[in-house]
Design a protein around this motif. Structure first.
Motif, short mmCIF file in Angstrom:
data_model
loop_
_atom_site.label_atom_id
_atom_site.label_comp_id
_atom_site.label_asym_id
_atom_site.label_seq_id
_atom_site.Cartn_x
_atom_site.Cartn_y
_atom_site.Cartn_z
N LYS A 1 0.81 -1.42 0.04
CA LYS A 1 0.01 -0.02 0.08
C LYS A 1 0.80 1.31 0.12
O LYS A 1 1.86 1.50 0.47
CB LYS A 1 -0.99 -0.24 1.28
CG LYS A 1 -1.59 -1.09 1.61
CD LYS A 1 -2.83 -1.07 0.48
CE LYS A 1 -3.82 -2.41 0.80
NZ LYS A 1 -4.83 -2.56 -0.25
N VAL B 1 0.51 5.61 0.90
CA VAL B 1 -0.47 6.29 1.28
C VAL B 1 0.39 7.62 1.39
O VAL B 1 1.63 7.60 1.75
CB VAL B 1 -1.30 5.91 2.62
CG1 VAL B 1 -2.14 4.79 2.50
CG2 VAL B 1 -0.19 5.84 3.75
N SER C 1 -3.75 0.94 4.58
CA SER C 1 -4.16 1.45 3.50
C SER C 1 -4.55 2.76 3.60
O SER C 1 -5.27 3.45 2.79
CB SER C 1 -5.42 0.85 2.93
OG SER C 1 -6.20 0.38 4.18
N GLY C 2 -4.43 3.41 4.99
CA GLY C 2 -4.75 4.84 5.19
C GLY C 2 -5.91 4.98 5.92
O GLY C 2 -6.28 6.16 6.11
N ALA D 1 -5.00 7.69 -0.15
CA ALA D 1 -4.29 6.43 -0.78
C ALA D 1 -3.83 6.46 -2.25
O ALA D 1 -4.97 6.89 -3.08
CB ALA D 1 -5.38 5.16 -0.71
#
Lengths: 479, 198
Positions: free
Chosen positions: A98, A100, A134-135, A161
């Protein structure tokens, strides 16, 4: 500046941005002269143009930020940049990578303040606002008091993201939700990069961590050079020709090969039959025989034997006789899978990605990821690390000369008269694809001329026009 | 702070935030510390001073004579990590990864007029301090740590700072530098290139 900004437009309204007009009245057409193939030198230093680039290029385009092997375990993270935005690249609990924005949605503080680490969650050090990989905003201290306020839903308070895609192990990201898939951005250049970075059964990994250093130059100086400037080797890197070459040819053979470009990306396929192996018996070998004798990229004998299963006969032929060795990914990456000498004169390999991250009109942070096949022996790994560091990056005897000269291009563009100068790309080969050449893209066989770099500037101009993915772009990708 | 007793080794009292010797492959000072002002200390400090002066004066050949045949000269990449989160050095990736032959190759290049990165030459001063000398078990071998600030001018000023961990040997021809590990204070180096030696 009468210019729309991609950043302030609601997603649904993201039509092509209009033409920009600089304070002095100049437009894009005043900066790039298609008839003479010239670019105004001021683009290397003008802060107004730099701001437009941040908005129209770096807020939109896919950028390389890391190699997946830098975050091997769940919770591992590194902090990197998309344009001038700090981002956190991490591996979440499902094993996915991920990316972010590293700016707390509360007061803007950096949530992660180290280059690397491991953490189950991202916790801001200021007030403790906590986010997942994932934020997503998970909560903040004094939950009963609802310290995140009553004017926003928790779902609105996540870290922005980025979209993430992996190509040959490299992590690409963009903060533009509307960017096309990475495959479309890379286009036909991917065919060649796969021969550089996707032929090691088991994949590649980063040796240690990337070298990072700053150069006081504009990001476009290394950017356009890496698209395919083989010509500069003869003069800027002349010291190498003296150190490593016998005889005193002008070196045109070194600049020979095929330049390939697409969508601003550029690569150089060398002609091994004219280069270092010109006088050996390797030219009479079959592709596989040759690859066995000169395994590219530190491949093991077992990995060489796997190649016929992984590649078409045509790809195998290119890898053996005309391998892509150097290149660049638009806008600001460099790519290498190239022989590099060891101190005793024997050849090892350098496999690497660079990123030239813009920090100001006159400053970049240079990232240099050195790669090696994951299951390479300790000896191969050590040799590739040594050969790479000796020749490339911050102390290497090749790229140290580039680092000393790029800043002077920027400095020239600061001058009153210098700014009125031009970057000239008048020398084109034109499209010359050898009969039977299996690779896609625009192919220019012969001495390395300006074809690739001009393609790079046309892509730059398409992003700067505000419509980089529209119908008018010159290289339309087809599946 | 490290105390200056003979038993005081890094294995027992790690420096806060410092590198773990196993990971960066650099045996840290062991053995008896030789105090400031002692004859051996003065000889070593004099050697380091002379070496720095040769580099400041771009006297590659004279500096080259001060290097041991088996020299290992490395500058590992530094990565900032949380304070309780292990090693700050990448270990197997370096800014410098040299031996005497690669240094000779680089020096041969740097004296060419078209080695543009050092033509004109950088102007650089190496300022050394905090020199500590430890006598190793092997005869005539010393572990030496020092702090280094290098101020370099080309177009702009650049500063490089760090700690050096050296192994220095006494030989019939004088002292020789056998191993140098440069532990930079910078994670992103604030220098465009390293075409000067540290």
């Amino acid at each position: 500046m009468a210019t729309q900004s991609i950043a302030t437009m609601p997603r649904a309204e993201r039509k092509p941005l209009g033409a920009f007009r600089l304070k002095d009245g100049s437009t894009l057409e005043d900066l790039i002269d298609y008839e003479h193939r010239e670019v105004a030198l001021r683009v290397l230093a003008d802060p107004e143009i730099f701001d437009i680039e941040m908005d129209r290029i770096f807020a939109r385009v896919w950028q390389v930020v890391a190699h997946e092997s830098e975050v091997p375990n769940r919770g591992d993270f590194v902090t990197r940049y998309l344009g001038r935005d700090s981002v956190i690249v991490s591996r979440d609990r499902t094993g996915a990578i991920k990316v972010v924005l590293n700016a707390c949605t509360h007061r803007g503080m950096r949530v992660c303040r180290t280059d690397a680490g491991n953490s189950n969650q991202h916790v801001c050090p200021y007030h403790g606002w906590t986010f997942d990989h994932s934020g997503r905003f998970l909560g903040s201290p004094l939950a009963a008091e609802q310290m995140h306020g009553s004017t926003r839903e928790k779902s609105e308070l996540g870290l922005r993201a980025a979209r993430v895609e992996i190509f040959c192990g490299m992590v690409f990201a963009t903060l533009d939700e509307d960017a096309p898939p990475l495959e479309q951005h890379l286009g036909h250049a991917a065919w060649y990069w796969k021969l550089m970075f996707d032929v090691a059964d088991g994949g590649l990994e980063v040796i240690g961590a990337p070298q990072r250093f700053t150069i006081k130059t504009n990001w476009k100086c290394p950017g356009e050079q890496h698209a395919g400037d083989g010509y500069h080797v003869l003069t800027l890197h002349r010291s190498l020709l003296t150190l490593f070459r016998k005889g005193d040819s002008e070196g045109a053979d070194l600049a020979s090969g095929l330049n390939v470009n697409w969508n601003g990306h550029g690569l150089r396929c060398v002609d091994l039959q004219r280069g270092i192996d010109a006088s050996t018996d390797l030219n009479t070998d079959t592709a596989l025989e040759r690859l066995r004798k000169r395994p590219p990229g530190g491949l093991s004998p077992a990995q060489i034997e796997k190649l016929p299963e992984m590649l078409t006969p045509e790809q195998l032929h290119v890898l053996a006789f005309h391998p892509p060795q150097v290149g660049g990914a638009f806008p600001h990456a460099g790519t290498f899978t190239t022989p590099a000498p060891l101190p005793d004169g024997t050849m090892s390999w350098k496999t690497a990605w660079h990123a030239f991250v813009p920090r100001a009109p006159g400053e970049i942070e240079f990232f240099n990821w050195h790669l090696v096949p994951k299951n390479a022996t300790d000896k191969v790994r050590e040799q590739m690390a040594r050969a790479s560091v000796m020749a490339f990056g911050i102390s290497g005897f090749i790229e140290t000369d580039d680092a000393d000269t790029w800043p002077t291009m920027y400095e020239s563009a600061l001058g009153h008269f210098g700014a009125k100068g031009k970057l000239r790309y008048g020398a084109l080969l034109g499209e010359k694809k050898p009969a039977g050449w299996p690779g896609p893209g625009h192919v220019h066989a012969g001495v390395s001329k300006d074809d690739n770099q001009w393609n790079w500037w046309m892509r730059w101009a398409e992003f700067m026009s505000g419509d980089p993915y529209g119908d008018k772009i010159h290289d339309k990708w087809v599946a | 702070m490290m105390a200056s007793t003979a038993n005081d080794t890094l294995d027992e009292t790690p420096e806060v935030g410092g590198p773990s010797p196993e990971i960066i492959g650099t045996p840290m000072p062991q053995g008896e510390r030789i105090r400031f002002g002692a004859a051996e200390y003065n000889e070593i400090a004099d050697f380091l001073t002379e070496e720095a002066a040769m580099l400041d004066d771009v006297e590659y050949l004279k500096w080259f004579d001060m290097l041991h045949e088996e020299l290992i000269y490395r500058m590992p990449v530094r990565v900032s990590r949380p304070i309780n989160d292990g090693n700050q050095f990448a270990g197997d990736m370096c800014h410098f990864d040299e031996d005497k032959s690669t240094i000779m190759l680089k020096c041969r290049r740097l004296i060419m007029p078209y080695a543009w990165s050092e033509n004109p030459s950088s102007r650089a001063r190496r300022i050394l301090g905090t020199i500590r000398v430890f006598r190793r078990d092997a005869p005539d071998e010393y572990d030496v740590t020092s702090s280094m600030v290098v101020v370099r001018y080309r177009r702009d000023m650049e500063i490089i700072s760090g700690k050096r961990v050296d192994l220095i040997c006494r030989s019939p021809e004088g002292f020789k530098l056998k191993r140098r590990t440069i532990l930079s204070d910078q994670t992103t180096m604030l220098t465009q290139n390293l075409t000067i030696f540290l």
